[in-house]
Design a protein around this motif. Structure first.
Motif, PDB file in Angstrom:
ATOM      1  N   GLY A  53       0.799  -1.163   0.015  1.00  0.00           N
ATOM      2  CA  GLY A  53       0.065  -0.159  -0.126  1.00  0.00           C
ATOM      3  C   GLY A  53       0.788   1.210  -0.023  1.00  0.00           C
ATOM      4  N   GLY A  54       0.345   2.465  -0.078  1.00  0.00           N
ATOM      5  CA  GLY A  54       0.935   3.559  -0.126  1.00  0.00           C
ATOM      6  C   GLY A  54       1.250   4.199   1.294  1.00  0.00           C
ATOM      7  N   ALA A  55       1.981   5.399   1.195  1.00  0.00           N
ATOM      8  CA  ALA A  55       2.247   5.942   2.621  1.00  0.00           C
ATOM      9  C   ALA A  55       0.964   6.446   3.321  1.00  0.00           C
ATOM     10  CB  ALA A  55       3.205   7.027   2.271  1.00  0.00           C
ATOM     11  N   ALA A  56       0.996   6.351   4.575  1.00  0.00           N
ATOM     12  CA  ALA A  56      -0.213   6.910   5.264  1.00  0.00           C
ATOM     13  C   ALA A  56      -0.355   8.591   5.216  1.00  0.00           C
ATOM     14  CB  ALA A  56      -0.049   6.314   6.648  1.00  0.00           C
ATOM     15  N   VAL A  57      -1.468   8.829   4.687  1.00  0.00           N
ATOM     16  CA  VAL A  57      -1.358  10.273   4.701  1.00  0.00           C
ATOM     17  C   VAL A  57      -2.564  11.222   5.573  1.00  0.00           C
ATOM     18  CG1 VAL A  57      -0.979  10.096   2.383  1.00  0.00           C
ATOM     19  CG2 VAL A  57      -3.319  10.198   3.001  1.00  0.00           C
ATOM     20  N   THR A  58      -3.265  10.317   6.496  1.00  0.00           N
ATOM     21  CA  THR A  58      -4.093  10.804   7.274  1.00  0.00           C
ATOM     22  C   THR A  58      -3.613  10.700   8.759  1.00  0.00           C
ATOM     23  OG1 THR A  58      -5.221   8.412   7.660  1.00  0.00           O
ATOM     24  CG2 THR A  58      -6.279   9.968   6.004  1.00  0.00           C
ATOM     25  N   ARG A  89      -8.018  21.993   0.853  1.00  0.00           N
ATOM     26  CA  ARG A  89      -7.708  22.698   2.121  1.00  0.00           C
ATOM     27  C   ARG A  89      -7.212  21.919   3.130  1.00  0.00           C
ATOM     28  NH1 ARG A  89     -13.146  26.613   2.995  1.00  0.00           N
ATOM     29  NH2 ARG A  89     -13.179  27.588   0.792  1.00  0.00           N
ATOM     30  N   LEU A  90      -7.347  20.691   3.059  1.00  0.00           N
ATOM     31  CA  LEU A  90      -6.420  19.736   4.131  1.00  0.00           C
ATOM     32  C   LEU A  90      -4.848  19.540   3.564  1.00  0.00           C
ATOM     33  CD1 LEU A  90      -9.054  16.980   4.517  1.00  0.00           C
ATOM     34  CD2 LEU A  90      -8.431  18.773   5.986  1.00  0.00           C
ATOM     35  N   VAL A  91      -4.068  19.624   4.393  1.00  0.00           N
ATOM     36  CA  VAL A  91      -2.691  19.586   4.074  1.00  0.00           C
ATOM     37  C   VAL A  91      -2.025  18.312   5.151  1.00  0.00           C
ATOM     38  CG1 VAL A  91      -0.323  20.685   4.414  1.00  0.00           C
ATOM     39  CG2 VAL A  91      -2.446  21.921   3.930  1.00  0.00           C
ATOM     40  N   ILE A  92      -1.212  17.338   4.444  1.00  0.00           N
ATOM     41  CA  ILE A  92      -0.443  16.394   5.234  1.00  0.00           C
ATOM     42  C   ILE A  92       0.597  16.853   5.874  1.00  0.00           C
ATOM     43  CG2 ILE A  92       0.685  14.046   4.753  1.00  0.00           C
ATOM     44  CD1 ILE A  92      -0.979  14.193   2.019  1.00  0.00           C
ATOM     45  N   ILE A  93       0.694  16.527   7.085  1.00  0.00           N
ATOM     46  CA  ILE A  93       1.986  17.224   7.994  1.00  0.00           C
ATOM     47  C   ILE A  93       2.897  16.464   8.350  1.00  0.00           C
ATOM     48  CG2 ILE A  93       0.123  19.058   9.011  1.00  0.00           C
ATOM     49  CD1 ILE A  93      -0.142  17.453  11.569  1.00  0.00           C
ATOM     50  N   LYS A  94       2.803  15.190   8.011  1.00  0.00           N
ATOM     51  CA  LYS A  94       3.886  14.303   8.243  1.00  0.00           C
ATOM     52  C   LYS A  94       4.105  13.290   7.105  1.00  0.00           C
ATOM     53  CE  LYS A  94       1.291  11.053  11.257  1.00  0.00           C
ATOM     54  NZ  LYS A  94       1.190  10.375  12.528  1.00  0.00           N
ATOM     55  N   GLY A  95       5.443  12.669   7.317  1.00  0.00           N
ATOM     56  CA  GLY A  95       5.603  11.490   6.394  1.00  0.00           C
ATOM     57  C   GLY A  95       5.994  11.846   4.928  1.00  0.00           C
TER      58      GLY A  95
END
Length: 137
Positions: A53-58, A89-95
Motif C-alpha cells: 500500500g501507499g504511505a499513510a496520509v491521514t 484545504r487539508l494538508v498532510i503534516i507528516k511522512g
C-alpha cells in the motif's frame, strides 16, 4: 470445415449470446490469472515482513479539520464545498507526502469511516442497554 458456433451468422441479428460467451471467456480467465498473481505477490511480500500500500496520509488532526469543513459546508449553503475543495484545504503534516494535499478519495474515505463509526456506536450502546435491562428483569 466445421462450424464453431451452432447459430448461422446474419447481419440482422443484434444479439449473439454464444459469440459473446466465447469472447468473454478468455478475458475473464486473464483477469483471474492477473488477480491471482497479484494476490500471491502481496502474500509473499507480507510473509517477508514488508507492508503493501501507499504511505499513510491521514493523521489525528486531519479528521477534525475535514469534519469542520463539512459542517461549515452544511451550515453555509452559499459556499457549497465539494470533496475536491475540502481535500484541497487539508494538508498532510507528516511522512513522505508532507506539505501535499490528500486526494478527494482519501477525504471521502476518512469522513465515511468516521460516519460509520458514529452510527455503530449508538446502536451497540442501545443493544447493550437493552440486553442489560432484559437480564435485570
Amino acid at each position: 470445415m466445421s462450424r464453431v458456433f451452432s447459430e448461422k451468422i446474419s447481419t440482422r441479428v443484434t444479439h449473439r449470446p454464444e459469440l459473446e460467451r466465447a469472447v468473454t471467456l478468455p478475458r475473464d480467465a486473464r483477469r483471474r490469472h492477473i488477480r491471482d498473481h497479484t494476490l500471491e505477490g502481496h502474500e509473499s511480500v507480507r510473509s517477508r515482513g514488508k507492508a503493501t500500500g501507499g504511505a499513510a496520509v491521514t493523521d489525528d488532526a486531519m479528521l477534525p479539520m475535514a469534519l469542520h469543513l463539512r459542517e461549515q459546508n452544511l451550515s453555509l449553503r452559499e459556499q457549497n464545498l465539494s470533496l475536491r475543495e475540502i481535500a484541497a484545504r487539508l494538508v498532510i503534516i507528516k511522512g513522505k507526502k508532507k506539505g501535499q494535499h490528500p486526494s478527494p478519495a482519501t477525504a471521502l474515505r476518512m469522513l465515511r469511516e468516521h460516519d460509520e463509526a458514529d452510527s455503530t456506536v449508538p446502536a451497540a450502546t442501545a443493544t447493550a442497554t437493552a440486553t442489560a435491562t432484559a437480564t435485570a428483569s
